[in-house]
Scaffold this active site. Structure first.
Site, PDB file in Angstrom:
ATOM      1  N   LYS A 241     -11.193  -4.438   9.020  1.00 30.70           N
ATOM      2  CA  LYS A 241      -9.908  -4.142   9.686  1.00 30.70           C
ATOM      3  C   LYS A 241      -9.799  -4.924  10.999  1.00 30.70           C
ATOM      4  CE  LYS A 241      -7.135  -1.585   8.531  1.00 30.70           C
ATOM      5  NZ  LYS A 241      -5.951  -1.718   7.628  1.00 30.70           N
TER       6      LYS A 241
ATOM      7  N   PHE B 133      -1.698   7.187   0.667  1.00 31.98           N
ATOM      8  CA  PHE B 133      -1.421   8.387   1.471  1.00 31.98           C
ATOM      9  C   PHE B 133      -0.401   8.107   2.588  1.00 31.98           C
ATOM     10  CE2 PHE B 133      -3.456  10.560   5.335  1.00 31.98           C
ATOM     11  CZ  PHE B 133      -2.618  11.670   5.269  1.00 31.98           C
TER      12      PHE B 133
ATOM     13  N   ILE C  85      -2.003  -7.607  -3.000  1.00 28.48           N
ATOM     14  CA  ILE C  85      -1.635  -8.420  -1.825  1.00 28.48           C
ATOM     15  C   ILE C  85      -2.429  -9.729  -1.745  1.00 28.48           C
ATOM     16  CG2 ILE C  85      -0.726  -6.535  -0.391  1.00 28.48           C
ATOM     17  CD1 ILE C  85      -3.435  -6.748   1.219  1.00 28.48           C
TER      18      ILE C  85
ATOM     19  N   GLY D  60       0.845  -1.213   0.000  1.00 26.84           N
ATOM     20  CA  GLY D  60       0.000   0.000   0.000  1.00 26.84           C
ATOM     21  C   GLY D  60       0.866   1.244   0.000  1.00 26.84           C
TER      22      GLY D  60
ATOM     23  N   ARG E 272     -24.457  10.019   7.598  1.00 27.62           N
ATOM     24  CA  ARG E 272     -23.931   8.699   7.196  1.00 27.62           C
ATOM     25  C   ARG E 272     -24.694   7.637   7.987  1.00 27.62           C
ATOM     26  NH1 ARG E 272     -17.667   7.898   8.441  1.00 27.62           N
ATOM     27  NH2 ARG E 272     -17.345   8.707   6.351  1.00 27.62           N
TER      28      ARG E 272
ATOM     29  N   THR F 155      -6.576   0.571  12.713  1.00 28.42           N
ATOM     30  CA  THR F 155      -7.257   1.850  12.895  1.00 28.42           C
ATOM     31  C   THR F 155      -8.006   1.879  14.228  1.00 28.42           C
ATOM     32  OG1 THR F 155      -9.196   3.083  12.084  1.00 28.42           O
ATOM     33  CG2 THR F 155      -9.070   0.803  11.426  1.00 28.42           C
ATOM     34  N   ASP F 156      -8.210   3.089  14.749  1.00 28.18           N
ATOM     35  CA  ASP F 156      -9.013   3.218  15.976  1.00 28.18           C
ATOM     36  C   ASP F 156     -10.486   2.871  15.722  1.00 28.18           C
ATOM     37  OD1 ASP F 156      -9.803   5.492  14.539  1.00 28.18           O
ATOM     38  OD2 ASP F 156      -9.371   6.914  16.152  1.00 28.18           O
ATOM     39  N   GLU F 157     -10.878   2.753  14.444  1.00 26.22           N
ATOM     40  CA  GLU F 157     -12.290   2.460  14.151  1.00 26.22           C
ATOM     41  C   GLU F 157     -12.690   1.051  14.586  1.00 26.22           C
ATOM     42  OE1 GLU F 157     -13.754   4.070  10.482  1.00 26.22           O
ATOM     43  OE2 GLU F 157     -12.167   5.562  10.429  1.00 26.22           O
TER      44      GLU F 157
ATOM     45  N   TYR G 195     -16.092  -1.269   6.675  1.00 24.67           N
ATOM     46  CA  TYR G 195     -14.636  -1.009   6.668  1.00 24.67           C
ATOM     47  C   TYR G 195     -14.023  -1.450   7.986  1.00 24.67           C
ATOM     48  CZ  TYR G 195     -10.406   1.727   7.594  1.00 24.67           C
ATOM     49  OH  TYR G 195      -9.144   2.109   7.979  1.00 24.67           O
ATOM     50  N   ALA G 196     -14.572  -0.959   9.092  1.00 22.59           N
ATOM     51  CA  ALA G 196     -13.989  -1.263  10.407  1.00 22.59           C
ATOM     52  C   ALA G 196     -14.065  -2.757  10.697  1.00 22.59           C
ATOM     53  CB  ALA G 196     -14.702  -0.459  11.491  1.00 22.59           C
ATOM     54  N   ALA G 197     -15.154  -3.402  10.233  1.00 20.18           N
ATOM     55  CA  ALA G 197     -15.304  -4.848  10.472  1.00 20.18           C
ATOM     56  C   ALA G 197     -14.183  -5.623   9.784  1.00 20.18           C
ATOM     57  CB  ALA G 197     -16.663  -5.324   9.967  1.00 20.18           C
TER      58      ALA G 197
HETATM   59  P1  NAD Z   1      -5.170   4.927   0.923  1.00 20.78           P
HETATM   60  O1  NAD Z   1      -6.526   4.528   0.470  1.00 20.78           O
HETATM   61  O2  NAD Z   1      -4.642   6.290   0.617  1.00 20.78           O
HETATM   62  O3  NAD Z   1      -4.076   3.906   0.346  1.00 20.78           O
HETATM   63  C1  NAD Z   1      -4.280   2.542   0.260  1.00 20.78           C
HETATM   64  C2  NAD Z   1      -3.237   2.003  -0.729  1.00 20.78           C
HETATM   65  O4  NAD Z   1      -3.380   0.572  -0.790  1.00 20.78           O
HETATM   66  C3  NAD Z   1      -3.421   2.529  -2.154  1.00 20.78           C
HETATM   67  O5  NAD Z   1      -2.188   2.953  -2.674  1.00 20.78           O
HETATM   68  C4  NAD Z   1      -3.963   1.325  -2.913  1.00 20.78           C
HETATM   69  O6  NAD Z   1      -3.581   1.317  -4.284  1.00 20.78           O
HETATM   70  C5  NAD Z   1      -3.337   0.174  -2.144  1.00 20.78           C
HETATM   71  N1  NAD Z   1      -4.103  -1.075  -2.273  1.00 20.78           N
HETATM   72  C6  NAD Z   1      -5.447  -1.233  -2.130  1.00 20.78           C
HETATM   73  N2  NAD Z   1      -5.780  -2.525  -2.338  1.00 20.78           N
HETATM   74  C7  NAD Z   1      -4.611  -3.190  -2.589  1.00 20.78           C
HETATM   75  C8  NAD Z   1      -4.298  -4.537  -2.872  1.00 20.78           C
HETATM   76  N3  NAD Z   1      -5.257  -5.481  -2.947  1.00 20.78           N
HETATM   77  N4  NAD Z   1      -3.006  -4.873  -3.060  1.00 20.78           N
HETATM   78  C9  NAD Z   1      -2.025  -3.931  -3.012  1.00 20.78           C
HETATM   79  N5  NAD Z   1      -2.269  -2.636  -2.769  1.00 20.78           N
HETATM   80  C10 NAD Z   1      -3.544  -2.261  -2.553  1.00 20.78           C
HETATM   81  O7  NAD Z   1      -5.158   4.630   2.485  1.00 20.78           O
HETATM   82  P2  NAD Z   1      -4.381   5.352   3.664  1.00 20.78           P
HETATM   83  O8  NAD Z   1      -5.232   6.421   4.211  1.00 20.78           O
HETATM   84  O9  NAD Z   1      -2.989   5.637   3.255  1.00 20.78           O
HETATM   85  O10 NAD Z   1      -4.399   4.171   4.738  1.00 20.78           O
HETATM   86  C11 NAD Z   1      -3.331   3.239   4.803  1.00 20.78           C
HETATM   87  C12 NAD Z   1      -3.600   2.255   5.920  1.00 20.78           C
HETATM   88  O11 NAD Z   1      -3.746   2.944   7.149  1.00 20.78           O
HETATM   89  C13 NAD Z   1      -4.868   1.429   5.726  1.00 20.78           C
HETATM   90  O12 NAD Z   1      -4.607   0.108   6.140  1.00 20.78           O
HETATM   91  C14 NAD Z   1      -5.872   2.087   6.666  1.00 20.78           C
HETATM   92  O13 NAD Z   1      -6.813   1.163   7.130  1.00 20.78           O
HETATM   93  C15 NAD Z   1      -4.965   2.582   7.771  1.00 20.78           C
HETATM   94  N6  NAD Z   1      -5.412   3.775   8.503  1.00 20.78           N
HETATM   95  C16 NAD Z   1      -5.791   4.904   7.828  1.00 20.78           C
HETATM   96  C17 NAD Z   1      -6.188   6.025   8.539  1.00 20.78           C
HETATM   97  C18 NAD Z   1      -6.615   7.309   7.832  1.00 20.78           C
HETATM   98  O14 NAD Z   1      -7.138   8.203   8.498  1.00 20.78           O
HETATM   99  N7  NAD Z   1      -6.385   7.470   6.551  1.00 20.78           N
HETATM  100  C19 NAD Z   1      -6.200   6.002   9.937  1.00 20.78           C
HETATM  101  C20 NAD Z   1      -5.795   4.821  10.593  1.00 20.78           C
HETATM  102  C21 NAD Z   1      -5.402   3.727   9.854  1.00 20.78           C
HETATM  103  P1  TYD Z   2     -13.801  10.435   7.062  1.00 26.07           P
HETATM  104  O1  TYD Z   2     -12.750  11.404   6.647  1.00 26.07           O
HETATM  105  O2  TYD Z   2     -14.578   9.710   6.035  1.00 26.07           O
HETATM  106  O3  TYD Z   2     -13.105   9.422   8.082  1.00 26.07           O
HETATM  107  P2  TYD Z   2     -13.795   8.256   9.017  1.00 26.07           P
HETATM  108  O4  TYD Z   2     -15.236   8.185   8.764  1.00 26.07           O
HETATM  109  O5  TYD Z   2     -13.077   7.046   8.580  1.00 26.07           O
HETATM  110  O6  TYD Z   2     -13.490   8.684  10.416  1.00 26.07           O
HETATM  111  O7  TYD Z   2     -14.844  11.204   7.996  1.00 26.07           O
HETATM  112  C1  TYD Z   2     -14.421  11.918   9.145  1.00 26.07           C
HETATM  113  C2  TYD Z   2     -15.633  12.578   9.775  1.00 26.07           C
HETATM  114  O8  TYD Z   2     -16.162  13.550   8.867  1.00 26.07           O
HETATM  115  C3  TYD Z   2     -16.779  11.607  10.037  1.00 26.07           C
HETATM  116  O9  TYD Z   2     -17.455  12.012  11.226  1.00 26.07           O
HETATM  117  C4  TYD Z   2     -17.705  11.791   8.848  1.00 26.07           C
HETATM  118  C5  TYD Z   2     -17.514  13.267   8.498  1.00 26.07           C
HETATM  119  N1  TYD Z   2     -17.671  13.605   7.058  1.00 26.07           N
HETATM  120  C6  TYD Z   2     -18.573  14.590   6.671  1.00 26.07           C
HETATM  121  O10 TYD Z   2     -19.262  15.217   7.498  1.00 26.07           O
HETATM  122  N2  TYD Z   2     -18.705  14.874   5.340  1.00 26.07           N
HETATM  123  C7  TYD Z   2     -17.982  14.216   4.387  1.00 26.07           C
HETATM  124  O11 TYD Z   2     -18.159  14.499   3.169  1.00 26.07           O
HETATM  125  C8  TYD Z   2     -17.051  13.201   4.810  1.00 26.07           C
HETATM  126  C9  TYD Z   2     -16.246  12.441   3.788  1.00 26.07           C
HETATM  127  C10 TYD Z   2     -16.922  12.928   6.155  1.00 26.07           C
END
Ligand code: NAD
Ligand code: TYD
Length: 346
Positions: free
Chosen positions: A155, A15, A62, A11, A274, A125-127, A151-153
């Site tokens: 993870k 981001f 993966i 991945g 949501r 994730t904290d979710e 999603y959380a399920a």
């Molecule tokens: P993202 O969606 O930006 O990136 C996910 C990456 O995984 C992408 O580059 C995608 O191409 C790759 N990918 C998806 N499916 C794949 C597969 N089958 N094989 C190989 N690569 C694949 O996500 P992110 O925000 O960078 O999150 C990264 C990790 O951190 C995730 O596991 C997510 O659950 C976790 N996380 C994210 C957050 C957040 O706020 N963004 C918070 C806590 C944990």
């Molecule tokens: P998000 O960035 O989707 O992260 P997560 O749901 O995984 O925590 O959402 C963060 C918070 O923002 C969540 O309470 C939902 C809210 N939200 C909106 O109000 N509008 C939006 O368009 C999005 C994407 C999220």
């Protein structure tokens, strides 16, 4: 724990994964990295530009045994970021989440075991803790997992698999549970990059429900440093919360970023909530702090840096937002919400 010679980062074009590759290149001069990514809609090879010859990019899935087996050669640690990561998309179709977040993790674990990798870190994730609203407590690593979105399920399922490989096969596994992360290069579907780019285009910021849901926002560099601390110092079989101790509501997110961008509050639009919205996440990061990790970037500073990055890197997000995939998603997800709001206001 000693340095790792070669880390497989899955991945890596997303981001946080790309942030982590950048972090390792800067912090560990002798480490080679295999940056593995399927390049789904969320992956962007540009995120890895300019990182030098210690990073080898491999395009692969993966859940594909052969591709993972080949990438695992000579690797002594795996850090798994690869995931379907957006809650709203998981509410439209859970199956890609099951495939990557559960099946893909099983493949990674089997191949890591086969290759006798020294340590496997699962980025979670904290979710997985579920909704904390109605209480002012913070989730602890010992809490029962109670995920509420598809999603959380997935993870949480992945975490159970990871732990089970630790127990059943004696693999050295660790888990991080990061809170909501923000910063440069985040795909503009999550609230912060969506709202910043909408505001830069003078488009409405769609806040779900009353905009009162709380998240604990962690700057991407701090999240990457936390993952690296746990990789090197975490106790085998344990999970570690990574959070900023900064609880912010949706309304506060929208108002703060509009202030940074000098745009009017009138851009905020309240839309249908949501389904199953978790109204509060908040972790206690004490266990990670006891390893020496600290959150360095304060909310206002991180938000200012993020807003600046999107303002200065319009080509990066213009390409994403102009794609048919992004436009289709926005139409499907926000089209009905925004038209309902307008109807309600008529
Ligand atoms: P993202 O969606 O930006 O990136 C996910 C990456 O995984 C992408 O580059 C995608 O191409 C790759 N990918 C998806 N499916 C794949 C597969 N089958 N094989 C190989 N690569 C694949 O996500 P992110 O925000 O960078 O999150 C990264 C990790 O951190 C995730 O596991 C997510 O659950 C976790 N996380 C994210 C957050 C957040 O706020 N963004 C918070 C806590 C944990
Ligand atoms: P998000 O960035 O989707 O992260 P997560 O749901 O995984 O925590 O959402 C963060 C918070 O923002 C969540 O309470 C939902 C809210 N939200 C909106 O109000 N509008 C939006 O368009 C999005 C994407 C999220």
């Amino acid at each position: 724990m000693a340095e790792f010679n070669r880390i497989l980062v899955t991945g890596a074009a997303g981001f946080i994964g790309s942030g982590y590759v950048r972090y390792v290149v800067e912090q560990h001069a002798a480490t080679q990295l295999v940056a593995f990514d399927a390049l789904t809609y969320a992956g962007n090879p540009q995120n890895l530009d300019g990182l030098g010859d210690r990073v080898t990019f491999v395009r692969g899935d993966i859940a594909d045994v052969e591709a993972v087996r080949a990438a695992m050669e000579g690797v002594d640690a795996v850090v798994n970021f690869a995931a379907e990561s957006h809650v709203d998309r998981s509410l439209q179709d859970a199956r890609p989440f099951v495939r990557t977040n559960v099946e893909g993790v099983a493949v990674l674990l089997d191949e890591a075991r086969r290759a006798r990798v020294r340590r496997f870190l699962q980025v979670s994730t904290d979710e997985v803790y579920g909704d904390l609203s109605g209480s002012d407590r913070h989730s602890l690593e010992t809490d029962v997992l109670a995920p509420r979105s598809p999603y959380a399920a997935t993870k949480a399922a992945a975490e159970h698999l990871v732990r089970s490989y630790g127990i059943s096969y004696g693999m050295d596994v660790v888990i991080t549970r990061g809170s909501n992360t923000y910063g440069p290069r985040q795909y503009p579907e999550k609230i912060i990059p969506l709202f910043i780019t909408n505001a830069l285009m003078d488009m409405p910021l769609p806040l779900y429900g009353q905009g009162t849901a709380v998240r604990d926002y962690l700057y991407v560099d701090d999240h990457c440093a936390g993952i690296d601390t746990v990789l090197h110092l975490g106790a085998s079989g344990e999970a570690y919360n990574l959070g900023a101790r900064t609880e912010v509501t949706g309304v506060e997110v929208a108002r703060s970023l509009l202030r940074h961008l000098r745009k009017p509050e009138g851009l905020i639009q309240f839309v249908a909530d949501r389904p199953g919205h978790d109204y509060r996440y908040s972790v206690d990061p004490g266990r990670a702090e006891a390893l020496g990790w600290v959150r360095r970037v304060a909310w206002d500073e991180g938000l200012a840096a993020t807003a600046r990055w999107y303002a200065d890197n319009r080509a990066w997000w213009d390409a994403v937002r102009g794609s048919a995939g992004f436009r289709g998603y926005v139409q499907r997800h926000y089209g009905p919400r925004l038209s309902q709001t307008q109807a309600a206001g008529e």
